[in-house]
Design a protein around this motif. Structure first.
Motif, PDB file in Angstrom:
ATOM      1  N   UNK A  89     -19.295  -3.821  18.987  1.00 22.62           N
ATOM      2  CA  UNK A  89     -18.747  -4.441  20.188  1.00 22.62           C
ATOM      3  C   UNK A  89     -19.433  -5.759  20.497  1.00 22.62           C
ATOM      4  N   UNK A  90     -18.892  -6.471  21.493  1.00 23.92           N
ATOM      5  CA  UNK A  90     -19.487  -7.731  21.887  1.00 23.92           C
ATOM      6  C   UNK A  90     -18.539  -8.573  22.695  1.00 23.92           C
ATOM      7  N   UNK A  91     -18.905  -9.828  22.850  1.00 22.09           N
ATOM      8  CA  UNK A  91     -18.101 -10.802  23.589  1.00 22.09           C
ATOM      9  C   UNK A  91     -17.334 -11.668  22.600  1.00 22.09           C
ATOM     10  N   UNK A  92     -16.032 -11.800  22.821  1.00 19.16           N
ATOM     11  CA  UNK A  92     -15.193 -12.598  21.927  1.00 19.16           C
ATOM     12  C   UNK A  92     -14.181 -13.362  22.765  1.00 19.16           C
ATOM     13  N   UNK A 141      -7.860 -14.254  21.329  1.00 21.96           N
ATOM     14  CA  UNK A 141      -7.386 -14.615  20.004  1.00 21.96           C
ATOM     15  C   UNK A 141      -8.356 -14.284  18.887  1.00 21.96           C
ATOM     16  N   UNK A 142      -9.559 -13.906  19.250  1.00 21.36           N
ATOM     17  CA  UNK A 142     -10.570 -13.584  18.258  1.00 21.36           C
ATOM     18  C   UNK A 142     -10.447 -12.170  17.715  1.00 21.36           C
ATOM     19  N   UNK A 143     -11.398 -11.815  16.855  1.00 22.53           N
ATOM     20  CA  UNK A 143     -11.390 -10.514  16.196  1.00 22.53           C
ATOM     21  C   UNK A 143     -12.756  -9.845  16.283  1.00 22.53           C
ATOM     22  N   UNK A 190      -0.294  -2.116  18.943  1.00 21.03           N
ATOM     23  CA  UNK A 190       0.434  -2.109  17.675  1.00 21.03           C
ATOM     24  C   UNK A 190       0.580  -3.520  17.123  1.00 21.03           C
ATOM     25  N   UNK A 191       0.305  -3.665  15.829  1.00 16.26           N
ATOM     26  CA  UNK A 191       0.406  -4.963  15.185  1.00 16.26           C
ATOM     27  C   UNK A 191      -0.848  -5.808  15.306  1.00 16.26           C
ATOM     28  N   UNK A 192      -1.789  -5.376  16.151  1.00 11.77           N
ATOM     29  CA  UNK A 192      -3.042  -6.134  16.331  1.00 11.77           C
ATOM     30  C   UNK A 192      -4.269  -5.344  15.884  1.00 11.77           C
ATOM     31  N   UNK A 193      -4.248  -4.037  16.070  1.00  6.93           N
ATOM     32  CA  UNK A 193      -5.385  -3.183  15.735  1.00  6.93           C
ATOM     33  C   UNK A 193      -5.039  -2.337  14.509  1.00  6.93           C
ATOM     34  N   UNK A 194      -6.079  -2.055  13.711  1.00  4.46           N
ATOM     35  CA  UNK A 194      -5.922  -1.192  12.546  1.00  4.46           C
ATOM     36  C   UNK A 194      -7.079  -0.206  12.482  1.00  4.46           C
ATOM     37  N   UNK A 195      -6.741   1.069  12.443  1.00  4.51           N
ATOM     38  CA  UNK A 195      -7.755   2.106  12.287  1.00  4.51           C
ATOM     39  C   UNK A 195      -7.804   2.521  10.820  1.00  4.51           C
ATOM     40  N   UNK A 208     -12.296   0.357  13.503  1.00  7.76           N
ATOM     41  CA  UNK A 208     -11.178  -0.183  14.274  1.00  7.76           C
ATOM     42  C   UNK A 208     -11.237  -1.701  14.149  1.00  7.76           C
ATOM     43  N   UNK A 209     -10.330  -2.244  13.358  1.00 10.37           N
ATOM     44  CA  UNK A 209     -10.219  -3.691  13.229  1.00 10.37           C
ATOM     45  C   UNK A 209      -9.316  -4.199  14.344  1.00 10.37           C
ATOM     46  N   UNK A 210      -9.834  -5.106  15.147  1.00 10.08           N
ATOM     47  CA  UNK A 210      -9.092  -5.614  16.302  1.00 10.08           C
ATOM     48  C   UNK A 210      -8.879  -7.113  16.134  1.00 10.08           C
ATOM     49  N   UNK A 211      -7.639  -7.517  16.034  1.00  8.90           N
ATOM     50  CA  UNK A 211      -7.283  -8.924  15.871  1.00  8.90           C
ATOM     51  C   UNK A 211      -6.489  -9.409  17.077  1.00  8.90           C
ATOM     52  N   UNK A 212      -6.431 -10.719  17.222  1.00  8.71           N
ATOM     53  CA  UNK A 212      -5.691 -11.330  18.323  1.00  8.71           C
ATOM     54  C   UNK A 212      -6.035 -10.658  19.661  1.00  8.71           C
ATOM     55  N   UNK A 213      -7.291 -10.576  19.929  1.00  4.60           N
ATOM     56  CA  UNK A 213      -7.749  -9.878  21.134  1.00  4.60           C
ATOM     57  C   UNK A 213      -7.324 -10.609  22.394  1.00  4.60           C
TER      58      UNK A 213
END
Length: 115
Positions: A9-12, A15-17, A64-69, A80-85
């Motif tokens: 976790x952290x600060x992003x 649009x970040x990941x 959906x479409x942004x996260x991948x488990x 948990x890959x999180x894109x376009x946050x």
């Protein structure tokens, strides 16, 4: 018994990941149905994503479409890959393991999305 430890976790900025990891120990990881939940301040804890023992995944509509488990049974880890946050993704993210009536939680990791 299984112990779960989240990290990543952290600060992003919007649009970040980020990629969250949940390391499991103490039992046979491959037997467990794994989930990621999140809880924002003042809100209930909600399911974000889940993955079965066979690798079948499901997601909340909001991610959906942004996260991948995904899971790596050899490493006893779920990711948990999180894109376009987005700012609304800000929450404490929890790893959860389930095996029949047994349920286990990690301590949580904070994700903050802010500019």
């Amino acid at each position: 018994q299984v112990q779960l430890v989240e990290s990543g976790g952290g600060l992003v900025q919007p649009g970040g990941s980020l990629r969250l990891s949940c390391a499991a120990s103490g039992s046979i990881f491959s037997r467990y149905f794994m989930n990621w939940y999140r809880q924002a301040p003042g809100k209930q804890r909600d399911s974000v994503a889940s993955i079965t023992t066979n690798g079948v995944t499901s997601y909340a509509d909001s991610v959906k479409g942004r996260f991948t488990i995904s899971r790596d049974n050899a490493k006893n880890t779920v990711y948990l890959q999180m894109n376009n946050l987005k700012p609304e993704d800000t929450a404490v993210y929890y790893c959860h393991a389930a095996y029949f009536t047994s349920h286990y939680w990690g301590q949580g990791t904070q994700v903050t999305v802010s500019s």
